[in-house]
Motif scaffolding. Structure first.
Motif, short mmCIF file in Angstrom:
data_model
loop_
_atom_site.label_atom_id
_atom_site.label_comp_id
_atom_site.label_asym_id
_atom_site.label_seq_id
_atom_site.Cartn_x
_atom_site.Cartn_y
_atom_site.Cartn_z
N VAL A 58 -0.95 36.06 37.39
CA VAL A 58 -0.81 36.54 35.68
C VAL A 58 -1.19 37.76 35.46
O VAL A 58 -2.02 38.57 36.02
CB VAL A 58 -2.00 35.45 35.19
CG1 VAL A 58 -1.95 35.75 33.64
CG2 VAL A 58 -2.10 34.07 35.60
N LEU A 59 -0.23 38.19 34.63
CA LEU A 59 -0.59 39.40 34.06
C LEU A 59 -0.96 39.03 32.57
O LEU A 59 -0.33 38.61 31.83
CB LEU A 59 1.30 40.19 33.95
CG LEU A 59 1.03 41.49 33.35
CD1 LEU A 59 0.47 42.60 34.08
CD2 LEU A 59 2.43 42.05 32.89
N ASP A 60 -1.77 40.09 32.02
CA ASP A 60 -2.48 40.10 31.06
C ASP A 60 -1.77 41.06 29.88
O ASP A 60 -1.88 42.13 30.14
CB ASP A 60 -3.74 40.67 31.20
CG ASP A 60 -4.87 40.57 29.92
OD1 ASP A 60 -4.52 40.18 28.77
OD2 ASP A 60 -5.98 40.60 29.96
N VAL A 61 -1.21 40.66 28.92
CA VAL A 61 -0.43 41.11 28.03
C VAL A 61 -1.36 41.37 26.64
O VAL A 61 -1.42 40.39 26.01
CB VAL A 61 1.09 40.92 27.69
CG1 VAL A 61 1.37 41.55 26.37
CG2 VAL A 61 1.81 40.79 28.83
N GLU A 62 -1.93 42.75 26.39
CA GLU A 62 -2.64 42.64 25.26
C GLU A 62 -2.95 44.39 25.09
O GLU A 62 -2.56 44.99 25.98
CB GLU A 62 -3.97 42.11 25.14
CG GLU A 62 -4.87 42.29 26.57
CD GLU A 62 -5.98 41.41 26.22
OE1 GLU A 62 -6.87 41.40 25.38
OE2 GLU A 62 -6.45 40.57 27.35
N PRO A 63 -3.36 44.68 23.97
CA PRO A 63 -3.68 45.99 23.68
C PRO A 63 -4.46 46.68 24.70
O PRO A 63 -5.70 46.07 25.17
CB PRO A 63 -4.39 46.14 22.29
CG PRO A 63 -3.67 45.31 21.80
CD PRO A 63 -3.56 43.93 22.73
N GLY A 64 -4.25 47.82 25.40
CA GLY A 64 -4.92 48.51 26.44
C GLY A 64 -4.67 47.95 27.98
O GLY A 64 -5.09 48.70 28.73
N ASN A 65 -3.93 46.87 27.80
CA ASN A 65 -3.42 46.65 29.02
C ASN A 65 -1.79 46.58 29.18
O ASN A 65 -1.43 47.46 28.73
CB ASN A 65 -3.92 45.00 29.38
CG ASN A 65 -5.40 45.02 29.56
OD1 ASN A 65 -6.01 45.74 29.80
ND2 ASN A 65 -5.93 43.90 29.39
N ALA A 66 -1.03 45.55 29.84
CA ALA A 66 0.22 45.56 30.07
C ALA A 66 0.90 45.45 28.70
O ALA A 66 0.37 44.80 27.59
CB ALA A 66 0.73 44.68 31.04
N THR A 67 1.99 45.82 28.15
CA THR A 67 2.85 45.61 27.23
C THR A 67 3.88 44.50 27.45
O THR A 67 4.12 44.29 28.53
CB THR A 67 3.73 46.78 26.57
OG1 THR A 67 4.54 47.14 27.68
CG2 THR A 67 2.70 48.28 26.54
N PRO A 68 4.49 43.92 26.54
CA PRO A 68 5.68 42.72 26.38
C PRO A 68 6.68 43.38 27.24
O PRO A 68 7.27 42.71 28.19
CB PRO A 68 5.98 42.60 24.97
CG PRO A 68 4.70 42.89 24.19
CD PRO A 68 3.89 43.87 24.93
#
Length: 258
Positions: A58-68
């Motif tokens: 799983v990739l975590d997309v949220e502010p500070g982590n990965a972008t869309p």
């Protein structure tokens, strides 16, 4: 039928007998081997927070982590590694993530969405939903589908992981495409495609069609004479595959294991 998953930054706060647990493989809150070992009977979901991390389901997309936008590159990277990946984001970001895949004509991954409404119901198109957050207890709760592709063992497979049957072997010739039907689409399990060369380096274009996503995914792989075989997972919803050597003069061996 659904299941319950616990996740958190501190593995010690999660119940050791949880059905599923999710933790991090990178970043400030990466779990140690001892953290993962606390859950011997749990289905484990491994989360990457950086799009450069070639690990996790799983990739975590949220502010500070990965972008869309970065999620597309991560999904392509993990697919090349033989993983059937999932992207996590909140429901308000979900349309943006989906539009990034659509714009680049890449088959969408599985989705784990977050919406803290206290309702343990899966929205259409998601394999998991994080519906409860408890900072005091130190964990989140998610409702999860009975089967999570890429996380759970392939359902319906007729061969154990230690025994794979070679269903096809072809020696690919440069600029001569080979098109075949994925055995997994018939067997209901996951097939594995291997590309190998003993005589020189080559670039191989692999196009797969997902009847679940109704889309083609096209990826180029570098096969080297001095390296091991390139291993690619073919999920059960991949029914057509086209393989073509686009650069290099060396023949490349194509094998499909089911």
């Amino acid at each position: 039928m659904t299941r319950t998953m616990y996740d958190g930054v501190d593995a010690s706060r999660l119940p050791a007998d949880a059905q599923l647990v999710a933790g991090y493989v990178d970043g400030a809150y990466a779990w140690s081997a001892a953290d993962w070992a606390r859950f011997p009977q749990s289905v484990k979901v491994r989360i990457a927070v950086f799009s450069s991390t070639n690990d996790g389901e799983v990739l975590d997309v949220e502010p500070g982590n990965a972008t869309p936008a970065e999620s597309v590159d991560w999904v392509l990277m993990r697919r090349r590694a033989g993983v059937d990946p999932t992207v996590y984001m909140n429901t308000s970001t979900w349309p943006t993530v989906r539009s990034e895949f659509s714009a680049r004509k890449v088959a969408e991954p599985h989705y784990w969405v977050a919406q803290y409404d206290g309702i343990a119901t899966l929205p259409a198109g998601a394999v998991a939903k994080q519906y409860y957050n408890n900072n005091q207890a130190g964990y989140d709760l998610s409702v999860v589908a009975d089967y999570w592709p890429g996380v759970d063992p392939a359902s319906g497979t007729t061969f154990g992981a230690s025994l794979r049957r070679n269903d096809m072997h072809v020696d690919l010739k440069p600029n001569t495409p080979v098109v075949f039907t994925n055995p997994a689409a018939v067997l209901g399990g996951t097939s594995t495609m291997l590309l190998a060369s003993d005589f020189g380096d080559a670039t191989v274009r692999v196009a797969t069609f997902s009847f679940k996503q109704h889309a083609w995914t096209v990826v180029e792989h570098t096969v080297t004479a001095n390296g091991g075989a390139v291993s690619l997972s073919l999920p059960a919803d991949t029914n057509k595959v086209s393989v073509n050597v686009t650069a290099g003069n060396a023949p490349v061996g194509l094998d499909v294991l089911a």
